[in-house]
Design a protein around this motif. Structure first.
Motif, mmCIF file in Angstrom:
data_model
loop_
_atom_site.group_PDB
_atom_site.id
_atom_site.type_symbol
_atom_site.label_atom_id
_atom_site.label_comp_id
_atom_site.label_asym_id
_atom_site.label_seq_id
_atom_site.Cartn_x
_atom_site.Cartn_y
_atom_site.Cartn_z
ATOM 1 N N UNK A 112 35.859 35.097 31.930
ATOM 2 C CA UNK A 112 36.561 35.974 31.008
ATOM 3 C C UNK A 112 35.641 36.614 29.976
ATOM 4 N N UNK A 113 34.670 35.890 29.509
ATOM 5 C CA UNK A 113 33.778 36.401 28.459
ATOM 6 C C UNK A 113 32.434 36.878 29.001
ATOM 7 N N UNK A 114 32.372 37.132 30.305
ATOM 8 C CA UNK A 114 31.109 37.539 30.913
ATOM 9 C C UNK A 114 31.221 38.944 31.479
ATOM 10 N N UNK A 115 30.103 39.646 31.502
ATOM 11 C CA UNK A 115 30.076 40.998 32.058
ATOM 12 C C UNK A 115 28.847 41.146 32.943
ATOM 13 N N UNK A 116 28.975 40.645 34.151
ATOM 14 C CA UNK A 116 27.935 40.822 35.147
ATOM 15 C C UNK A 116 28.629 41.064 36.484
ATOM 16 N N UNK A 117 27.835 41.328 37.513
ATOM 17 C CA UNK A 117 28.424 41.708 38.794
ATOM 18 C C UNK A 117 29.325 40.613 39.348
ATOM 19 N N UNK A 118 28.875 39.360 39.267
ATOM 20 C CA UNK A 118 29.675 38.276 39.810
ATOM 21 C C UNK A 118 30.979 38.130 39.034
ATOM 22 N N UNK A 119 30.913 38.213 37.701
ATOM 23 C CA UNK A 119 32.120 38.072 36.890
ATOM 24 C C UNK A 119 33.107 39.194 37.170
ATOM 25 N N UNK A 120 32.611 40.418 37.280
ATOM 26 C CA UNK A 120 33.524 41.536 37.555
ATOM 27 C C UNK A 120 34.187 41.379 38.922
ATOM 28 N N UNK A 121 33.417 40.883 39.896
ATOM 29 C CA UNK A 121 33.992 40.682 41.227
ATOM 30 C C UNK A 121 35.074 39.604 41.196
ATOM 31 N N UNK A 122 34.801 38.504 40.511
ATOM 32 C CA UNK A 122 35.785 37.423 40.455
ATOM 33 C C UNK A 122 37.066 37.885 39.761
ATOM 34 N N UNK A 123 36.919 38.613 38.667
ATOM 35 C CA UNK A 123 38.097 39.076 37.936
ATOM 36 C C UNK A 123 38.930 40.038 38.781
ATOM 37 N N UNK A 124 38.254 40.921 39.505
ATOM 38 C CA UNK A 124 38.978 41.898 40.326
ATOM 39 C C UNK A 124 39.690 41.215 41.491
ATOM 40 N N UNK A 125 39.025 40.268 42.133
ATOM 41 C CA UNK A 125 39.638 39.608 43.276
ATOM 42 C C UNK A 125 40.764 38.677 42.815
ATOM 43 N N UNK A 126 40.621 38.077 41.639
ATOM 44 C CA UNK A 126 41.712 37.272 41.092
ATOM 45 C C UNK A 126 42.956 38.132 40.873
ATOM 46 N N UNK A 127 42.756 39.338 40.365
ATOM 47 C CA UNK A 127 43.881 40.259 40.174
ATOM 48 C C UNK A 127 44.525 40.612 41.515
ATOM 49 N N UNK A 128 43.704 40.874 42.523
ATOM 50 C CA UNK A 128 44.222 41.163 43.863
ATOM 51 C C UNK A 128 45.031 39.980 44.391
ATOM 52 N N UNK A 129 44.513 38.771 44.207
ATOM 53 C CA UNK A 129 45.231 37.605 44.708
ATOM 54 C C UNK A 129 46.596 37.483 44.044
ATOM 55 N N UNK A 130 46.634 37.744 42.737
ATOM 56 C CA UNK A 130 47.915 37.691 42.019
ATOM 57 C C UNK A 130 48.869 38.767 42.505
ATOM 58 N N UNK A 131 48.358 39.975 42.738
ATOM 59 C CA UNK A 131 49.209 41.117 43.095
ATOM 60 C C UNK A 131 49.646 41.112 44.545
ATOM 61 N N UNK A 132 48.751 40.704 45.455
ATOM 62 C CA UNK A 132 48.984 40.927 46.878
ATOM 63 C C UNK A 132 49.137 39.664 47.730
ATOM 64 N N UNK A 133 48.630 38.540 47.269
ATOM 65 C CA UNK A 133 48.699 37.317 48.068
ATOM 66 C C UNK A 133 49.804 36.370 47.593
ATOM 67 N N UNK A 134 49.894 36.156 46.286
ATOM 68 C CA UNK A 134 50.905 35.237 45.782
ATOM 69 C C UNK A 134 52.339 35.683 46.056
ATOM 70 N N UNK A 135 52.637 36.990 46.160
ATOM 71 C CA UNK A 135 54.010 37.364 46.541
ATOM 72 C C UNK A 135 54.465 36.802 47.887
ATOM 73 N N UNK A 136 53.517 36.410 48.746
ATOM 74 C CA UNK A 136 53.918 35.754 49.993
ATOM 75 C C UNK A 136 54.750 34.506 49.724
ATOM 76 N N UNK A 137 54.524 33.867 48.589
ATOM 77 C CA UNK A 137 55.236 32.623 48.291
ATOM 78 C C UNK A 137 56.742 32.850 48.131
ATOM 79 N N UNK A 138 57.143 34.059 47.769
ATOM 80 C CA UNK A 138 58.574 34.356 47.640
ATOM 81 C C UNK A 138 59.243 34.243 49.003
#
Length: 584
Positions: free
Chosen positions: A537-563
């Motif tokens: 959360x408090x980092x700004x490097x390539x790895x941190x940006x990738x993790x944050x973006x993919x975490x958002x994708x997982x929340x938006x597109x993968x977790x809805x499968x649980x419904x």
């Protein structure tokens, strides 16, 4: 064409920033000198071996395959030399017991090496993986004499191992097996029978091959309680430790398979082969499950490893392949990674891979806790978590791993169907991981029928409580992924309570099992993604940006499968069981 890159940076991030590897090692006697820096340096070398020696013979090994000629098994070109190099470098004994010559390093490091082996060359990785499983069964259940005779050379990798369970009429239901063990009178037994689907049953690496064979004693009752486990070597061992006469066992044929062509999957004939009992008579499954549970976790890691390699190649291809126009129509041709559907496929795979690797490390840390923590209650709790996660890791990792191999192949379009690109091999190789060491349906039934009901549901509830505590703590900093996972956790808990309440209804459990396991896995991945997002959360490097973006994708597109999964579970078994069998 892109080559495999070991994910060392991602591993370092998880060990250092997310999962508290150093703190755990400090709490475990015998591991106080182990830290993330050491682990990463060792795994870097392991990654170089996998990428430099094993990946180059992966496709050629698939095309050549193992062969059986005049009773002799030959592995593909380069495999024997690669295995010799593997043993000489000490990789076979990485996590082995120091009492028998192993290095005694944590299970975490072993699982991460196994992932890289599976990414680079799944067929090869089965040789040391099955050997390690056999070692665990022998170490936990065999006599001191058998341990002293066989474990040092198996742990070093000089000798390999195999497990011989399945027969043509006895697969999941091992109570049907017919292989016999007749006592000789000197403590040994004569093993007579046939086994199928025996991975690493034979090879041309030299040394001995130690088979663990399930068989029945003459007075054994029918069913699983009549099964015993026997150690049956390819060569008998002389008193001085040297190899003696060839034992009465042979390879009847090699299975012709969809994938893992380089791996010799054998039909084994035991024609009065000499063997020694491992564990107590009639309790062979108890001893064998020590090996099988270790192998189930290993198979889950195979699914993860193939997914990583396939996703890497697909992402590289997507950045290079020009096709179509940009989303706004202003440019063309553009790299296909600009197309939303391609990005969705790549992100689907990546969101599984990173979440699964984190969960794998967490599970391995529980294994290290269970084996070394000085407090007995902490060992018991950790062992429970390993038991709970074993079917999840085996089945979910291989289901999602196969799906990732397929969508990664899809990124290549027609080229993905052509052998030279390597993507179709990933799909073929990944498919077996959903089947062997207990099919994924069996794993799902194990989760619902055994693990969920352990301690009358208290074991699962402890896990849920731990996840919930982390999510609540993270809601202030990473609310999107924490809240989405929290909602999915509520669905999982509701489904768990319903299944516990109806545990006597076998149709209900069987109908819900695979949906429940996938729901469980998605929540577990969401938990790991929440921890990863919080750590960056408090980092700004390539790895941190990738993790944050993919975490958002997982929340938006993968977790809805649980419904949908929760709704399917709630709908019960009526529509599944209603149709008469003869109408299918």
């Amino acid at each position: 064409m892109a080559t495999y890159t070991p994910p060392i940076d991602d591993i370092a991030f998880l060990l250092n920033d997310v999962l508290g590897f150093d703190d755990l090692m400090q709490a475990l006697p015998g591991h106080e000198e182990v830290n993330a820096e050491l682990a990463i340096s060792v795994l870097e070398e392991g990654g170089k071996f996998c990428a430099g020696i094993l990946e180059p013979i992966n496709r050629s090994g698939d095309e050549e395959g193992s062969r059986l000629e005049n009773g002799v098994v030959s592995t593909p070109k380069g495999f024997a030399e690669a295995y010799k190099a593997f043993v000489e470098a000490g990789w076979g004994g990485l996590s082995g017991n120091v009492e028998f010559g192993g290095q005694g390093l944590p299970r975490v490091m072993q699982i991460l090496l196994d992932e890289m082996l599976s990414s680079a060359n799944l067929s090869f990785g089965l040789f040391p993986g099955l050997t390690r499983g056999a070692v665990e069964a022998i170490e936990h259940h065999a006599s001191e004499e058998l341990k002293a005779t066989y474990l040092p050379k198996m742990i070093s990798g000089e000798w390999t191992g195999a497990m011989a369970l399945t027969e043509s009429s006895a697969g999941t239901d091992l109570g049907l097996l017919t292989t016999r063990a007749e006592p000789v009178g000197d403590g040994s037994f004569k093993i007579k029978g046939n086994k199928i689907f025996i991975s690493s049953g034979d090879q041309d690496f030299g040394g001995n091959i130690i088979h663990l064979v399930l068989a029945r004693l003459p007075d054994a009752p029918k069913g699983v309680k009549g099964i015993s486990l026997f150690l049956v070597p390819k060569f008998l061992v002389n008193e001085d430790g040297s190899l003696g006469a060839r034992n009465g066992m042979s390879v009847g044929s090699l299975e012709h398979k969809m994938g893992i062509h380089a791996q010799p999957t054998c039909v084994m004939n035991y024609d009065g082969a000499v063997g020694w009992i491992v564990g107590e008579p009639g309790r062979g499954l108890n001893a064998m499950f020590t090996m099988m549970n270790a192998e189930r976790l290993f198979v889950g890691i195979q699914g993860l490893g193939i997914a990583e390699a396939a996703n890497q190649k697909a992402a590289h291809y997507a950045r290079e392949r020009l096709q179509g126009r940009s989303a706004d129509g202003s440019r063309g041709p553009v790299p296909i990674i600009e197309h939303p559907d391609v990005r969705k496929m790549l992100l689907t795979g990546r969101s599984f891979i990173d979440g699964a690797r984190a969960l794998a490390i967490w599970t391995a840390m529980q294994m290290d806790l269970a084996s070394r923590h000085p407090d007995a209650e902490e060992r018991r709790k950790a062992d429970g978590m390993v038991a709970l996660m074993t079917p999840v890791v085996k089945a979910a990792f291989t289901d999602f791993g196969f799906e990732t191999a397929v969508i990664s192949q899809q990124v290549f379009g027609g080229h993905g169907f052509i052998r030279e690109w390597g993507m179709e091999q990933f799909v073929r190789d990944a498919r077996i991981t959903q089947i062997y060491e207990g099919t994924n349906g069996v794993q799902a039934m194990d989760l619902v029928g055994r693990k969920l009901t352990m301690e009358d549901g208290a074991l699962a509830e402890r896990f849920f409580a731990m996840v919930r505590a982390d999510l609540n703590q993270a809601k202030a900093t990473v609310p999107t992924i924490a809240n989405a996972t929290g909602e999915a956790l509520e669905r999982l808990e509701t489904a768990s309570k319903a299944l516990l309440a109806s545990r006597a209804d076998l149709a209900a459990a069987g109908s819900a099992a695979t949906d429940y396991l996938r729901l469980f896995a998605l929540v577990s991945f969401g938990w790991m993604w929440t921890r990863m997002a919080a750590a960056t959360q408090d980092k700004d490097n390539a790895l941190a940006r990738r993790k944050q973006a993919v975490a958002q994708f997982f929340a938006d597109k993968m977790l809805p499968q649980t419904i949908g999964l929760a709704a399917s579970i709630a709908n019960g078994s009526r529509s599944i069981m209603a149709l008469d069998a003869d109408l299918f």
